[in-house]
Design an enzyme around this catalytic site. Sequence first.
Site, PDB file in Angstrom:
ATOM      1  CB  SER A   1      34.026  46.335  40.830  1.00  0.00           C
ATOM      2  OG  SER A   1      34.388  45.190  40.078  1.00  0.00           O
TER       3      SER A   1
ATOM      4  CG  HIS B   1      37.809  48.498  41.363  1.00  0.00           C
ATOM      5  ND1 HIS B   1      38.921  48.867  42.109  1.00  0.00           N
ATOM      6  CD2 HIS B   1      37.762  47.149  41.425  1.00  0.00           C
ATOM      7  CE1 HIS B   1      39.497  47.785  42.605  1.00  0.00           C
ATOM      8  NE2 HIS B   1      38.816  46.716  42.191  1.00  0.00           N
TER       9      HIS B   1
ATOM     10  CG  ASP C   1      37.997  43.799  40.038  1.00  0.00           C
ATOM     11  OD1 ASP C   1      38.877  44.121  40.856  1.00  0.00           O
ATOM     12  OD2 ASP C   1      36.782  44.004  40.218  1.00  0.00           O
TER      13      ASP C   1
ATOM     14  CG  MET D   1      40.369  38.655  38.266  1.00  0.00           C
ATOM     15  SD  MET D   1      38.793  37.876  38.677  1.00  0.00           S
ATOM     16  CE  MET D   1      38.215  39.031  39.938  1.00  0.00           C
TER      17      MET D   1
ATOM     18  CG  HIS E   1      42.235  44.964  42.263  1.00  0.00           C
ATOM     19  ND1 HIS E   1      41.168  44.424  42.974  1.00  0.00           N
ATOM     20  CD2 HIS E   1      43.342  44.427  42.826  1.00  0.00           C
ATOM     21  CE1 HIS E   1      41.612  43.613  43.900  1.00  0.00           C
ATOM     22  NE2 HIS E   1      42.930  43.578  43.832  1.00  0.00           N
TER      23      HIS E   1
ATOM     24  CG  MET F   1      43.075  40.591  41.993  1.00  0.00           C
ATOM     25  SD  MET F   1      41.282  40.450  42.048  1.00  0.00           S
ATOM     26  CE  MET F   1      40.869  41.659  40.816  1.00  0.00           C
TER      27      MET F   1
ATOM     28  CG  MET G   1      41.792  42.047  48.340  1.00  0.00           C
ATOM     29  SD  MET G   1      40.742  42.881  47.120  1.00  0.00           S
ATOM     30  CE  MET G   1      39.397  41.707  46.919  1.00  0.00           C
TER      31      MET G   1
ATOM     32  CG  ASP H   1      37.776  45.157  45.721  1.00  0.00           C
ATOM     33  OD1 ASP H   1      36.577  44.868  45.513  1.00  0.00           O
ATOM     34  OD2 ASP H   1      38.685  44.968  44.870  1.00  0.00           O
TER      35      ASP H   1
HETATM   36  C1  DX5 Z   1      37.134  40.609  43.783  1.00  0.00           C
HETATM   37  C2  DX5 Z   1      37.349  41.899  43.040  1.00  0.00           C
HETATM   38  C3  DX5 Z   1      36.343  42.909  43.388  1.00  0.00           C
HETATM   39  C4  DX5 Z   1      34.955  42.518  43.030  1.00  0.00           C
HETATM   40  C5  DX5 Z   1      34.053  43.158  44.006  1.00  0.00           C
HETATM   41  O1  DX5 Z   1      38.123  39.725  43.508  1.00  0.00           O
HETATM   42  O2  DX5 Z   1      38.611  42.459  43.325  1.00  0.00           O
HETATM   43  O3  DX5 Z   1      36.642  44.209  42.915  1.00  0.00           O
HETATM   44  O4  DX5 Z   1      34.580  42.873  41.719  1.00  0.00           O
HETATM   45  O5  DX5 Z   1      32.798  42.682  43.770  1.00  0.00           O
HETATM   46  P1  DX5 Z   1      31.684  42.650  44.891  1.00  0.00           P
HETATM   47  O6  DX5 Z   1      31.409  44.065  45.286  1.00  0.00           O
HETATM   48  O7  DX5 Z   1      30.557  42.018  44.157  1.00  0.00           O
HETATM   49  O8  DX5 Z   1      32.202  41.817  46.031  1.00  0.00           O
HETATM   50 ZN    ZN Z   2      38.921  44.659  42.807  1.00  0.00          ZN
END
Ligand code: DX5
Ligand code: ZN
Length: 225
Positions: free
Chosen positions: A11, A36, A38, A40, A69, A71, A140, A178
């Site tokens: 990620s 990956h 993320d 947000m 991903h 979010m 998650m 994840d």
């Molecule tokens: C969390 C994200 C993850 C995050 C994982 O909200 O969706 O993908 O980057 O990071 P680690 O492996 O550090 O928990």
């Molecule tokens: Zn993620």
Amino acid sequence: MKSKRIKLAPSVLSADFSRLGEQVAEVTKAGADYIHVDVMDGHFVPNISIGAPVVASLRSWTNLPLDVHLMIERPEVHISQFAEAGADIITVHVEVCQHLHRLVEAIKGLGVKAGVSLNPATPLGSLDEILPLLDLVLVMTVNPGFGGQAFIESMVDKISRLREMLDDRQAKAELEVDGGITASVAPRVAQAGAEVLVAGAAIFNSKQSAGEALHEMRRALDLAG
Ligand code: DX5
Ligand code: ZN
């Protein structure tokens, strides 16, 4: 019987954003399977990260699938932008979707694989009707929003139950996990039936290079069989 090779999806949330391309190239060379990304929005999760232009920039640094991903609230407004930017997989959260079926069909209509993610408190039952349509289910194992949080142990049982559900129903969706994945957690999660492991802080850390960290996780998985 030799167990199936687990896919690793670094990620980039924990990468150094000032040299994101190089870091993505490094994990690609070290044997990552997906990248990956993320996304947000500061609404669905209490943090803001990156958007489609960054996905488009990363496209030229790797030939691996870009596993996006989302979010975010109202993902239906944004999916085409991410598809155009070069996403190969787009995963949305069941918690924000009033019309999940329509959204999954729309993602697939863009020529992209469709994933659905569940927060730790969201029951597997919410997948019941949609499961046959999915390319990926993302469990998650932290509450989403930040990298570097601790793995929630009770999620191992949820992963096992999802594995059973996918197998019983002969569903083709990949089981991705994840949050809080480290070299010591990874083998147990794989044992429970995960096929793709996302890892941020464990891969992009200050103690070793991203490539070394990826190799360490791969070794831990290989040793556990
Ligand atoms: C969390 C994200 C993850 C995050 C994982 O909200 O969706 O993908 O980057 O990071 P680690 O492996 O550090 O928990
Ligand atoms: Zn993620």
